[in-house]
Design a protein around this motif. Sequence first.
Motif, PDB file in Angstrom:
ATOM      1  N   TYR A   1       2.560   4.916   5.800  1.00  0.00           N
ATOM      2  CA  TYR A   1       2.570   6.077   4.925  1.00  0.00           C
ATOM      3  C   TYR A   1       1.851   7.205   5.662  1.00  0.00           C
ATOM      4  O   TYR A   1       0.648   7.127   5.872  1.00  0.00           O
ATOM      5  CB  TYR A   1       1.871   5.730   3.612  1.00  0.00           C
ATOM      6  CG  TYR A   1       1.774   6.851   2.622  1.00  0.00           C
ATOM      7  CD1 TYR A   1       2.908   7.571   2.257  1.00  0.00           C
ATOM      8  CD2 TYR A   1       0.552   7.185   2.053  1.00  0.00           C
ATOM      9  CE1 TYR A   1       2.810   8.607   1.346  1.00  0.00           C
ATOM     10  CE2 TYR A   1       0.451   8.213   1.143  1.00  0.00           C
ATOM     11  CZ  TYR A   1       1.586   8.928   0.787  1.00  0.00           C
ATOM     12  OH  TYR A   1       1.488   9.944  -0.104  1.00  0.00           O
TER      13      TYR A   1
ATOM     14  N   GLU B   1       1.922   8.257   8.991  1.00  0.00           N
ATOM     15  CA  GLU B   1       1.264   7.800  10.217  1.00  0.00           C
ATOM     16  C   GLU B   1       2.011   8.295  11.453  1.00  0.00           C
ATOM     17  O   GLU B   1       2.011   7.631  12.488  1.00  0.00           O
ATOM     18  CB  GLU B   1       1.186   6.262  10.255  1.00  0.00           C
ATOM     19  CG  GLU B   1       0.649   5.586   9.019  1.00  0.00           C
ATOM     20  CD  GLU B   1      -0.877   5.543   8.947  1.00  0.00           C
ATOM     21  OE1 GLU B   1      -1.536   6.166   9.806  1.00  0.00           O
ATOM     22  OE2 GLU B   1      -1.401   4.900   8.021  1.00  0.00           O
TER      23      GLU B   1
ATOM     24  N   ASP C   1       6.977   4.231   3.751  1.00  0.00           N
ATOM     25  CA  ASP C   1       6.700   4.188   2.318  1.00  0.00           C
ATOM     26  C   ASP C   1       6.615   5.613   1.739  1.00  0.00           C
ATOM     27  O   ASP C   1       5.583   6.027   1.252  1.00  0.00           O
ATOM     28  CB  ASP C   1       5.386   3.421   2.121  1.00  0.00           C
ATOM     29  CG  ASP C   1       5.030   3.210   0.659  1.00  0.00           C
ATOM     30  OD1 ASP C   1       5.907   3.423  -0.189  1.00  0.00           O
ATOM     31  OD2 ASP C   1       3.872   2.849   0.391  1.00  0.00           O
TER      32      ASP C   1
ATOM     33  N   ASP D   1      -1.755   2.085  11.807  1.00  0.00           N
ATOM     34  CA  ASP D   1      -2.736   3.079  12.236  1.00  0.00           C
ATOM     35  C   ASP D   1      -3.458   2.728  13.534  1.00  0.00           C
ATOM     36  O   ASP D   1      -4.486   3.313  13.845  1.00  0.00           O
ATOM     37  CB  ASP D   1      -3.759   3.298  11.112  1.00  0.00           C
ATOM     38  CG  ASP D   1      -4.364   1.987  10.639  1.00  0.00           C
ATOM     39  OD1 ASP D   1      -4.076   0.946  11.257  1.00  0.00           O
ATOM     40  OD2 ASP D   1      -5.119   2.002   9.664  1.00  0.00           O
TER      41      ASP D   1
ATOM     42  N   LYS E   1     -17.342   0.522   2.923  1.00  0.00           N
ATOM     43  CA  LYS E   1     -16.171  -0.320   2.825  1.00  0.00           C
ATOM     44  C   LYS E   1     -16.482  -1.759   3.223  1.00  0.00           C
ATOM     45  O   LYS E   1     -15.973  -2.696   2.621  1.00  0.00           O
ATOM     46  CB  LYS E   1     -15.105   0.245   3.764  1.00  0.00           C
ATOM     47  CG  LYS E   1     -13.746  -0.321   3.555  1.00  0.00           C
ATOM     48  CD  LYS E   1     -12.722   0.700   3.974  1.00  0.00           C
ATOM     49  CE  LYS E   1     -11.686   0.099   4.870  1.00  0.00           C
ATOM     50  NZ  LYS E   1     -10.880   1.146   5.491  1.00  0.00           N
TER      51      LYS E   1
ATOM     52  N   THR F   1      -7.528   7.047   5.954  1.00  0.00           N
ATOM     53  CA  THR F   1      -7.249   5.839   5.171  1.00  0.00           C
ATOM     54  C   THR F   1      -6.504   6.201   3.886  1.00  0.00           C
ATOM     55  O   THR F   1      -6.701   7.272   3.325  1.00  0.00           O
ATOM     56  CB  THR F   1      -8.543   5.071   4.852  1.00  0.00           C
ATOM     57  OG1 THR F   1      -8.200   3.937   4.047  1.00  0.00           O
ATOM     58  CG2 THR F   1      -9.527   5.936   4.088  1.00  0.00           C
ATOM     59  N   LYS F   2      -5.657   5.272   3.435  1.00  0.00           N
ATOM     60  CA  LYS F   2      -4.823   5.549   2.273  1.00  0.00           C
ATOM     61  C   LYS F   2      -5.381   4.914   1.015  1.00  0.00           C
ATOM     62  O   LYS F   2      -4.813   5.044  -0.058  1.00  0.00           O
ATOM     63  CB  LYS F   2      -3.400   5.019   2.517  1.00  0.00           C
ATOM     64  CG  LYS F   2      -2.761   5.498   3.816  1.00  0.00           C
ATOM     65  CD  LYS F   2      -2.663   7.012   3.848  1.00  0.00           C
ATOM     66  CE  LYS F   2      -1.991   7.569   5.088  1.00  0.00           C
ATOM     67  NZ  LYS F   2      -2.626   7.240   6.358  1.00  0.00           N
TER      68      LYS F   2
HETATM   69  N1  UDP Z   1       0.240   2.121   3.564  1.00  0.00           N
HETATM   70  C1  UDP Z   1       1.509   2.139   3.002  1.00  0.00           C
HETATM   71  N2  UDP Z   1       1.655   2.656   1.720  1.00  0.00           N
HETATM   72  C2  UDP Z   1       0.598   3.141   1.013  1.00  0.00           C
HETATM   73  C3  UDP Z   1      -0.682   3.063   1.585  1.00  0.00           C
HETATM   74  C4  UDP Z   1      -0.830   2.553   2.860  1.00  0.00           C
HETATM   75  O1  UDP Z   1       2.475   1.731   3.613  1.00  0.00           O
HETATM   76  O2  UDP Z   1       0.808   3.570  -0.122  1.00  0.00           O
HETATM   77  C5  UDP Z   1       0.064   1.608   4.944  1.00  0.00           C
HETATM   78  C6  UDP Z   1      -0.685   2.534   5.869  1.00  0.00           C
HETATM   79  O3  UDP Z   1       0.158   3.512   6.418  1.00  0.00           O
HETATM   80  C7  UDP Z   1      -1.202   1.571   6.918  1.00  0.00           C
HETATM   81  C8  UDP Z   1      -1.487   0.321   6.094  1.00  0.00           C
HETATM   82  O4  UDP Z   1      -0.735   0.443   4.890  1.00  0.00           O
HETATM   83  O5  UDP Z   1      -0.216   1.275   7.893  1.00  0.00           O
HETATM   84  C9  UDP Z   1      -2.971   0.155   5.802  1.00  0.00           C
HETATM   85  O6  UDP Z   1      -3.498   1.335   5.226  1.00  0.00           O
HETATM   86  P1  UDP Z   1      -4.892   1.985   5.668  1.00  0.00           P
HETATM   87  O7  UDP Z   1      -5.018   1.917   7.149  1.00  0.00           O
HETATM   88  O8  UDP Z   1      -4.993   3.319   5.035  1.00  0.00           O
HETATM   89  O9  UDP Z   1      -5.897   0.973   4.988  1.00  0.00           O
HETATM   90  P2  UDP Z   1      -7.353   0.576   5.532  1.00  0.00           P
HETATM   91  O10 UDP Z   1      -7.233   0.262   6.991  1.00  0.00           O
HETATM   92  O11 UDP Z   1      -8.195   1.767   5.281  1.00  0.00           O
HETATM   93  O12 UDP Z   1      -7.713  -0.624   4.715  1.00  0.00           O
END
Ligand code: UDP
Length: 322
Positions: free
Chosen positions: A10, A12, A41, A94, A130, A205-206
């Motif tokens: 999402y 990226e 997504d 990411d 986190k 982050t998402k």
């Molecule tokens: N992601 C997605 N849809 C969403 C939110 C996140 O496909 O609605 C993807 C995001 O692009 C990434 C993965 O899920 O590839 C993990 O997200 P993020 O890195 O933001 O999470 P964190 O590493 O902070 O736990």
Amino acid sequence: MDISIVVPLYNEAESLPELEQWIARVMDDNGFSYEILFINDGSTDDSWDVIRKLSEKNPSVKGVCFRRNYGKSPALNTGFRRAQGDVVITMDADLQDSPDEIPELYRMITEDGYDLVSGWKRKRYDPLSKTIPTKLFNATARRVSGIHNLHDFNCGLKAYRNKVVKHIEVYGDMHRYIPYLAKNAGFTRIGEKVVHHQARKYGTTKFGLDRFVNGYLDLATLWFTNKFGVKPMHFFGLLGSLMFLLGFISAVVVGAVKLYNMHSGNHYNLVTDSPYFYIALTLMILGTQLFLAGFVGELVVRNAPGRNHYEIEEEIRTELPA
Ligand code: UDP
Ligand code: MG
């Protein structure tokens, strides 16, 4: 095909070319046949254009583009439905997960016989806000799921035997509990591998802190549906009956005390003057309500399409000669 790599993403766009190059390099070095499934997504940046370009250059790159943002679980589930490789790897887009881990993950599935191997970001490059809640969260998840050897349920980097992903359904925000889903589907050989983790290079982050609240609620849902999903009466019925019984006995005691005092000529109060009377009444009402909730639950289950769905490992069928 050896490996399917499922990448939910999402917004990226900046990370994608680097990620694709890195994966391709690891795959070629190890001689794996592979596909990369980018599940876009509903990104609002130009991620999808980038994926188009990548797939023109590399025919192993495939993509699905959602019209809107559904979440990580729906993206993963869509990738799982399409994955053709013997081993399916999921990783975040990411660049926090390293493609260099893939060969070892592949080996653990194909040679060590694991159904699922989950990454463990032992050394994390994330803010403290986190990492600390994550520790608590994982401790709860371990207890509730009974999968005691996992330290990092929600690690984006995981490897699966192909049939595992075909037999689980990830929806809502359930991607946090895929090992639990797999266990409930009967895949119990679940392993772990320490993986390298990097700070996010591009983008943000998402997920916010609400992930922990929702995470706990989802865990409660999974535990409940797994234990009582097809027999809600065993939960509500028992609880309701016990409460009703307790209330009923208390009411009888309150009444009996009054009658006794009346007959023996002591001073006595109205039953409605006693606080215990109201507690008993509340217990009886709540007990009845719970019991009814169980009944309604049973009626819902009678019509649930999955009520007679079982995971069948093998079957022997013979034809008798006529
Ligand atoms: N992601 C997605 N849809 C969403 C939110 C996140 O496909 O609605 C993807 C995001 O692009 C990434 C993965 O899920 O590839 C993990 O997200 P993020 O890195 O933001 O999470 P964190 O590493 O902070 O736990
Ligand atoms: Mg990330």
